[in-house]
Design a protein around this motif. Structure first.
Motif, PDB file in Angstrom:
ATOM      1  N   VAL A 156     -95.651  40.531  51.104  1.00 13.83           N
ATOM      2  CA  VAL A 156     -94.813  41.564  50.513  1.00 13.83           C
ATOM      3  C   VAL A 156     -94.640  42.687  51.520  1.00 13.83           C
ATOM      4  O   VAL A 156     -95.574  43.060  52.231  1.00 13.83           O
ATOM      5  N   ASN A 157     -93.414  43.192  51.592  1.00 16.04           N
ATOM      6  CA  ASN A 157     -93.092  44.246  52.561  1.00 16.04           C
ATOM      7  C   ASN A 157     -93.357  45.604  51.932  1.00 16.04           C
ATOM      8  O   ASN A 157     -92.657  46.020  51.015  1.00 16.04           O
ATOM      9  N   VAL A 158     -94.382  46.272  52.427  1.00 15.62           N
ATOM     10  CA  VAL A 158     -94.719  47.589  51.891  1.00 15.62           C
ATOM     11  C   VAL A 158     -94.394  48.708  52.880  1.00 15.62           C
ATOM     12  O   VAL A 158     -94.726  49.874  52.638  1.00 15.62           O
ATOM     13  N   GLY A 159     -93.782  48.332  54.001  1.00 21.38           N
ATOM     14  CA  GLY A 159     -93.280  49.342  54.921  1.00 21.38           C
ATOM     15  C   GLY A 159     -94.311  49.864  55.909  1.00 21.38           C
ATOM     16  O   GLY A 159     -95.356  49.257  56.118  1.00 21.38           O
ATOM     17  N   ASP A 160     -93.978  51.017  56.488  1.00 23.94           N
ATOM     18  CA  ASP A 160     -94.764  51.551  57.607  1.00 23.94           C
ATOM     19  C   ASP A 160     -96.208  51.874  57.256  1.00 23.94           C
ATOM     20  O   ASP A 160     -97.063  51.939  58.130  1.00 23.94           O
ATOM     21  N   ASP A 161     -96.460  52.109  55.987  1.00 24.68           N
ATOM     22  CA  ASP A 161     -97.800  52.537  55.589  1.00 24.68           C
ATOM     23  C   ASP A 161     -98.701  51.372  55.147  1.00 24.68           C
ATOM     24  O   ASP A 161     -99.667  51.574  54.418  1.00 24.68           O
TER      25      ASP A 161
ATOM     26  N   PRO B 236    -104.070  42.125  55.535  1.00 23.52           N
ATOM     27  CA  PRO B 236    -103.054  42.685  56.428  1.00 23.52           C
ATOM     28  C   PRO B 236    -102.639  41.607  57.433  1.00 23.52           C
ATOM     29  O   PRO B 236    -103.465  40.788  57.815  1.00 23.52           O
ATOM     30  N   VAL B 237    -101.380  41.600  57.822  1.00 26.36           N
ATOM     31  CA  VAL B 237    -100.924  40.566  58.760  1.00 26.36           C
ATOM     32  C   VAL B 237    -100.323  41.173  60.030  1.00 26.36           C
ATOM     33  O   VAL B 237     -99.496  40.543  60.691  1.00 26.36           O
ATOM     34  N   ALA B 238    -100.779  42.384  60.354  1.00 23.96           N
ATOM     35  CA  ALA B 238    -100.311  43.034  61.589  1.00 23.96           C
ATOM     36  C   ALA B 238    -100.654  42.177  62.809  1.00 23.96           C
ATOM     37  O   ALA B 238     -99.890  42.121  63.776  1.00 23.96           O
ATOM     38  N   ASN B 239    -101.789  41.459  62.741  1.00 24.95           N
ATOM     39  CA  ASN B 239    -102.176  40.593  63.865  1.00 24.95           C
ATOM     40  C   ASN B 239    -101.200  39.435  64.056  1.00 24.95           C
ATOM     41  O   ASN B 239    -101.210  38.773  65.085  1.00 24.95           O
ATOM     42  N   TYR B 240    -100.362  39.175  63.057  1.00 27.42           N
ATOM     43  CA  TYR B 240     -99.315  38.150  63.171  1.00 27.42           C
ATOM     44  C   TYR B 240     -97.986  38.761  63.615  1.00 27.42           C
ATOM     45  O   TYR B 240     -96.960  38.087  63.609  1.00 27.42           O
ATOM     46  N   GLY B 241     -97.992  40.066  63.908  1.00 27.25           N
ATOM     47  CA  GLY B 241     -96.738  40.726  64.257  1.00 27.25           C
ATOM     48  C   GLY B 241     -95.917  41.067  63.026  1.00 27.25           C
ATOM     49  O   GLY B 241     -94.691  41.183  63.081  1.00 27.25           O
ATOM     50  N   MET B 242     -96.597  41.226  61.875  1.00 25.10           N
ATOM     51  CA  MET B 242     -95.893  41.544  60.624  1.00 25.10           C
ATOM     52  C   MET B 242     -96.505  42.817  60.029  1.00 25.10           C
ATOM     53  O   MET B 242     -97.028  42.822  58.911  1.00 25.10           O
ATOM     54  N   ALA B 243     -96.390  43.895  60.801  1.00 22.86           N
ATOM     55  CA  ALA B 243     -97.133  45.127  60.489  1.00 22.86           C
ATOM     56  C   ALA B 243     -96.782  45.727  59.134  1.00 22.86           C
ATOM     57  O   ALA B 243     -97.609  46.353  58.490  1.00 22.86           O
ATOM     58  N   GLY B 244     -95.555  45.553  58.677  1.00 23.83           N
ATOM     59  CA  GLY B 244     -95.152  46.161  57.414  1.00 23.83           C
ATOM     60  C   GLY B 244     -95.538  45.359  56.174  1.00 23.83           C
ATOM     61  O   GLY B 244     -95.307  45.785  55.049  1.00 23.83           O
ATOM     62  N   TYR B 245     -96.119  44.198  56.407  1.00 29.31           N
ATOM     63  CA  TYR B 245     -96.408  43.289  55.284  1.00 29.31           C
ATOM     64  C   TYR B 245     -97.894  43.243  54.941  1.00 29.31           C
ATOM     65  O   TYR B 245     -98.752  43.465  55.791  1.00 29.31           O
ATOM     66  N   LEU B 246     -98.161  42.910  53.703  1.00 27.35           N
ATOM     67  CA  LEU B 246     -99.506  42.509  53.279  1.00 27.35           C
ATOM     68  C   LEU B 246     -99.373  41.116  52.657  1.00 27.35           C
ATOM     69  O   LEU B 246     -98.395  40.839  51.967  1.00 27.35           O
ATOM     70  N   ARG B 247    -100.340  40.261  52.949  1.00 27.18           N
ATOM     71  CA  ARG B 247    -100.324  38.937  52.319  1.00 27.18           C
ATOM     72  C   ARG B 247    -101.270  38.955  51.122  1.00 27.18           C
ATOM     73  O   ARG B 247    -102.433  39.332  51.250  1.00 27.18           O
TER      74      ARG B 247
ATOM     75  N   TYR C 236     -90.045  40.734  49.449  1.00 29.74           N
ATOM     76  CA  TYR C 236     -91.106  39.779  49.778  1.00 29.74           C
ATOM     77  C   TYR C 236     -90.477  38.541  50.392  1.00 29.74           C
ATOM     78  O   TYR C 236     -89.269  38.313  50.272  1.00 29.74           O
ATOM     79  N   ILE C 237     -91.305  37.762  51.083  1.00 26.55           N
ATOM     80  CA  ILE C 237     -90.828  36.508  51.659  1.00 26.55           C
ATOM     81  C   ILE C 237     -91.105  35.416  50.636  1.00 26.55           C
ATOM     82  O   ILE C 237     -92.270  35.158  50.315  1.00 26.55           O
ATOM     83  N   PRO C 238     -90.056  34.780  50.083  1.00 24.50           N
ATOM     84  CA  PRO C 238     -90.298  33.742  49.072  1.00 24.50           C
ATOM     85  C   PRO C 238     -91.277  32.696  49.611  1.00 24.50           C
ATOM     86  O   PRO C 238     -91.127  32.223  50.741  1.00 24.50           O
ATOM     87  N   SER C 239     -92.279  32.364  48.824  1.00 24.35           N
ATOM     88  CA  SER C 239     -93.357  31.493  49.295  1.00 24.35           C
ATOM     89  C   SER C 239     -93.505  30.260  48.424  1.00 24.35           C
ATOM     90  O   SER C 239     -93.356  30.324  47.206  1.00 24.35           O
ATOM     91  N   VAL C 240     -93.848  29.136  49.055  1.00 20.86           N
ATOM     92  CA  VAL C 240     -94.144  27.917  48.305  1.00 20.86           C
ATOM     93  C   VAL C 240     -95.636  27.595  48.366  1.00 20.86           C
ATOM     94  O   VAL C 240     -96.042  26.465  48.111  1.00 20.86           O
ATOM     95  N   GLY C 241     -96.435  28.587  48.724  1.00 20.28           N
ATOM     96  CA  GLY C 241     -97.886  28.383  48.799  1.00 20.28           C
ATOM     97  C   GLY C 241     -98.601  29.064  47.648  1.00 20.28           C
ATOM     98  O   GLY C 241     -98.028  29.275  46.572  1.00 20.28           O
ATOM     99  N   ASN C 242     -99.869  29.429  47.862  1.00 17.31           N
ATOM    100  CA  ASN C 242    -100.621  30.172  46.854  1.00 17.31           C
ATOM    101  C   ASN C 242    -100.892  31.603  47.346  1.00 17.31           C
ATOM    102  O   ASN C 242    -101.945  32.166  47.093  1.00 17.31           O
TER     103      ASN C 242
END
Ligand SMILES: *Cc1c(COP(=O)(O)O)cnc(C)c1O
Length: 373
Positions: free
Chosen positions: A319-324, A341-352, A309-315
């Motif tokens: 998290v990187n869940v990969g290709d699926d 989902p954050v694929a629209n941010y160019g972060m297809a493998g992540y979920l926020r 995951y990307i360490p966050s200072v927000g709320n």
């Protein structure tokens, strides 16, 4: 009679056609309708799981008799309270229908066709939209480890640059640039270029960032007239439904923003609620504390599951869940969990994931574990 059809796309302002609209989190009621689900957990829009202060509810109730009247277009009381809270003058504060409105107004005031507006890769989606709406060119600066690279932002400044948007903490990545980095940056930006520092998550950031690395953007307003700091009541204050945020800056620029905003841009319920919310810092402190614990709950679960995951200072946290990721998102929805989902941010493998209450986080973690195993 059949209507004559006109292809209005030919008449559209050219910059409008290219806009990818902001994608909001799915409302709870929508998922309930779609799947006939009773219990739905929404961890998708960085809302406050504690709701809002009791004093806010009372302040709104007390205003119900005034619904037929226009609100105070100048937001006198809210501005006065914020001025005291921030140790600024009322004339240095503009109130918006969410800070989103104010972020867009800055672009409208300062930029147009032929101009450039600079922001970071993985930056908040509202910044490129704000540039496009006014026909300015959005300049996206490559991020570094998902965070803003402020040296690269400086290097991207050109004769055409009018506005720079920076979010600290950034959404969706939750990254933070520290006080030293900021001081070096702001001192080097030419004084005629507007820097918008979006501190939507400052209340949370304060709880995560070491004291000597943390900074409050409003402390720099007296030194930098080209600086604007935006904040919101939508996150830690729990007023997302009411749409209210503010921007602080020098009197001259705040005056221009007030010149272009709608005369009654902030409704009366929002004004009284924001005032009550500001006056209940105990509620904010409790919200921040719960968020700190909730973040630990999520990061421990991710570690247990072997997820990066990307360490966050927000709320919220990516998290990187990969290709699926897209498939996993659908599976979560099927089980009543809404994340972003954050694929629209160019972060297809992540979920926020927004940090919820302990019960909501547990529910999400259980469903996630079930799906991954
Ligand atoms: C949520 C958020 C805002 C606040 O939006 P409002 O319009 O005030 O609800 C602003 N900036 C960022 C980066 C955000 O994530």
């Amino acid at each position: 009679m059949s209507q004559k059809t006109t292809d209005f796309s030919q008449r559209l302002q050219p910059q409008i056609a290219a806009i990818h609209p902001y994608v909001p989190g799915k409302p709870v009621s929508e998922l309930q309708r779609e799947l006939g689900l009773q219990s739905v957990v929404k961890l998708a829009s960085n809302e406050n799981p504690l709701g809002c202060s009791e004093q806010v509810k009372q302040s709104i109730s007390a205003q119900l008799t005034e619904v037929a009247r226009y609100p105070d277009g100048g937001c006198y009381q809210l501005k006065a309270a914020l001025a005291e809270f921030l140790q600024l003058k009322s004339s240095q504060i503009a109130i918006g229908n969410g800070s989103n409105e104010l972020l867009e107004l800055v672009a409208r005031v300062f930029a147009g066709p032929g101009d450039e507006i600079v922001f970071s890769q993985y930056g908040f989606a509202v910044y490129p939209i704000s540039a496009q709406v006014v026909g300015a060119k959005g300049i996206e600066v490559a991020a570094q480890d998902y965070g803003h690279d402020l040296d690269a932002v400086l290097a991207a400044i050109s004769d055409k640059t009018k506005v720079i948007y920076l979010a600290n903490a950034n959404n969706p990545t939750g990254t933070y640039f520290d006080k030293q980095t900021w001081q070096r940056f702001i001192a080097q930006v030419p004084s005629h270029i507007i820097v918008v520092l979006d501190e939507a998550y400052i209340e949370y950031a304060r709880s995560f960032v070491e004291q000597d690395r943390f900074f409050d953007g409003t402390d720099y307003l007296s030194d930098y007239a080209n600086l604007l700091v935006s904040r919101t009541f939508s996150k830690a204050y729990g007023l997302a439904a009411l749409r209210v945020g503010y921007m602080a800056g020098c009197e001259e620029i705040i005056g221009y923003i007030n010149q272009v905003r709608e005369p009654f841009n902030v409704n009366q319920m929002a004004q009284v609620a924001a005032l009550a919310a500001l006056n209940d810092q105990t509620f904010v402190a409790e919200s921040v504390k719960q968020n700190f614990l909730g973040m630990r709950q999520l990061t421990q679960a991710f570690a247990d599951l072997g997820l990066d995951y990307i360490p966050s200072v927000g709320n919220f946290i990516c998290v990187n869940v990969g290709d699926d990721a897209a498939k996993l998102n659908q599976q979560l929805l099927q089980q009543g969990v809404i994340v972003r989902p954050v694929a629209n941010y160019g972060m297809a493998g992540y979920l926020r994931i927004s940090v919820g209450s302990q019960i909501e986080n547990d529910f999400f973690i259980d469903v996630l574990k079930g799906l991954l195993n």
